[in-house]
Design a protein around this motif. Sequence first.
Motif, short mmCIF file in Angstrom:
data_model
loop_
_atom_site.label_atom_id
_atom_site.label_comp_id
_atom_site.label_asym_id
_atom_site.label_seq_id
_atom_site.Cartn_x
_atom_site.Cartn_y
_atom_site.Cartn_z
N GLU A 1 -3.70 8.97 2.40
CA GLU A 1 -2.24 8.98 2.26
C GLU A 1 -1.51 8.65 3.56
O GLU A 1 -0.32 8.35 3.53
N LYS A 2 -2.21 8.70 4.67
CA LYS A 2 -1.55 8.44 5.95
C LYS A 2 -1.32 6.95 6.16
O LYS A 2 -2.16 6.12 5.79
N ARG A 3 -0.21 6.64 6.78
CA ARG A 3 0.14 5.24 7.04
C ARG A 3 -0.90 4.56 7.92
O ARG A 3 -1.22 3.38 7.73
N ARG A 4 -1.42 5.32 8.90
CA ARG A 4 -2.38 4.71 9.82
C ARG A 4 -3.64 4.25 9.10
O ARG A 4 -4.30 3.31 9.52
N TRP A 5 -4.03 4.93 7.99
CA TRP A 5 -5.19 4.49 7.22
C TRP A 5 -4.94 3.12 6.60
O TRP A 5 -5.79 2.24 6.67
N LYS A 6 -3.76 2.94 6.01
CA LYS A 6 -3.43 1.66 5.38
C LYS A 6 -3.37 0.55 6.43
O LYS A 6 -3.83 -0.57 6.18
N VAL A 7 -2.80 0.86 7.60
CA VAL A 7 -2.74 -0.14 8.67
C VAL A 7 -4.15 -0.48 9.15
O VAL A 7 -4.49 -1.65 9.39
N TRP A 8 -5.00 0.54 9.24
CA TRP A 8 -6.36 0.32 9.70
C TRP A 8 -7.15 -0.56 8.72
O TRP A 8 -7.91 -1.44 9.14
N ILE A 9 -6.97 -0.32 7.43
CA ILE A 9 -7.64 -1.17 6.43
C ILE A 9 -7.23 -2.63 6.63
O ILE A 9 -8.06 -3.54 6.56
N PHE A 10 -5.95 -2.86 6.90
CA PHE A 10 -5.47 -4.22 7.16
C PHE A 10 -6.16 -4.81 8.38
O PHE A 10 -6.56 -5.98 8.39
#
Length: 300
Positions: A214-223
């Motif tokens: 749910e954290k934004r940094r996870w989504k950025v990291w996946i990118f």
Amino acid sequence: MNPELCTLETCSIEDAYIHYQPSIPGNAIYIALFGILLVAQVVQAPLYRMWGFSVSMFAGLVLEVLGYAARILFHDDPFNFDWFLMNLISLSLGPVFFCAALYFLLGRIVVVYNGEDISRLRPKMYATFFISCDAIALVMQSAGGAITSTADDSDMRTVGTNVMIAGLAFQVAALTLFIYLGSEFAIRLRRRAAQSAGRRDSDRKDDEFAAIREKRRWKVWIFTIVLSTLLVYTRSIFRVIELNGGYDSELANDEAAFMVLEGALISIMCICMTALHPGVALQQKRRKRDSSVELLERTP
């Protein structure tokens, strides 16, 4: 003619191993950048203790520094075979280790998404299989470099170059399969999410990794993982085409193409993997352990 007997005063640059003098400012920038990233990775390693990832990044960054140092030395002595070989081998092998760093991460992603049931391989098998492929690519490229460095004639040097090209091609094939499996997992994950869209929150209470996702940094990291993989993939294809054309080809002697498709692409990838270290996205800092991290570590 033996290029080793030449100097810039006595021979044309066309007789050198590459037909230009590498830019000192451009290569110095890359040395400084990779040096800074190397120090950052050393500092981050004991904080997150993702040793496979960290060792791979460390080895790759050291090779990048050595490769660009050789290019600076090559500037005033483009007829020196030692500097040519140091540049060729270091900058060919460095990205092999960056690929290994990426291979360690796909299994972690599968675990965080609770996707063992929709994954082609078990989480740890991704690292085992693709690191094995990376080892084969590394051996082939190293063997090609060894043949080239010890060859007494141009024919054997050509053999060495061809072995290196085969190693690079094998690396591209492994990366292609890695991209395919990662893409397939993403598609299956999206389908599963669509099918479970109406599931009640009470059915999700046992999800150990929901807080991470749910954290934004996870989504950025996946990118950044997707971007980094595509950058290394593009660079590897470029190197296969470059070496396949021979050292006298127009592409092999295009410094601008090299500085962008080799230096810039790898630089961006390393910045991504350092600025947003996987340990940050996985909440794996060891000062405070939580159940999510422990489960992630013991997942088979």
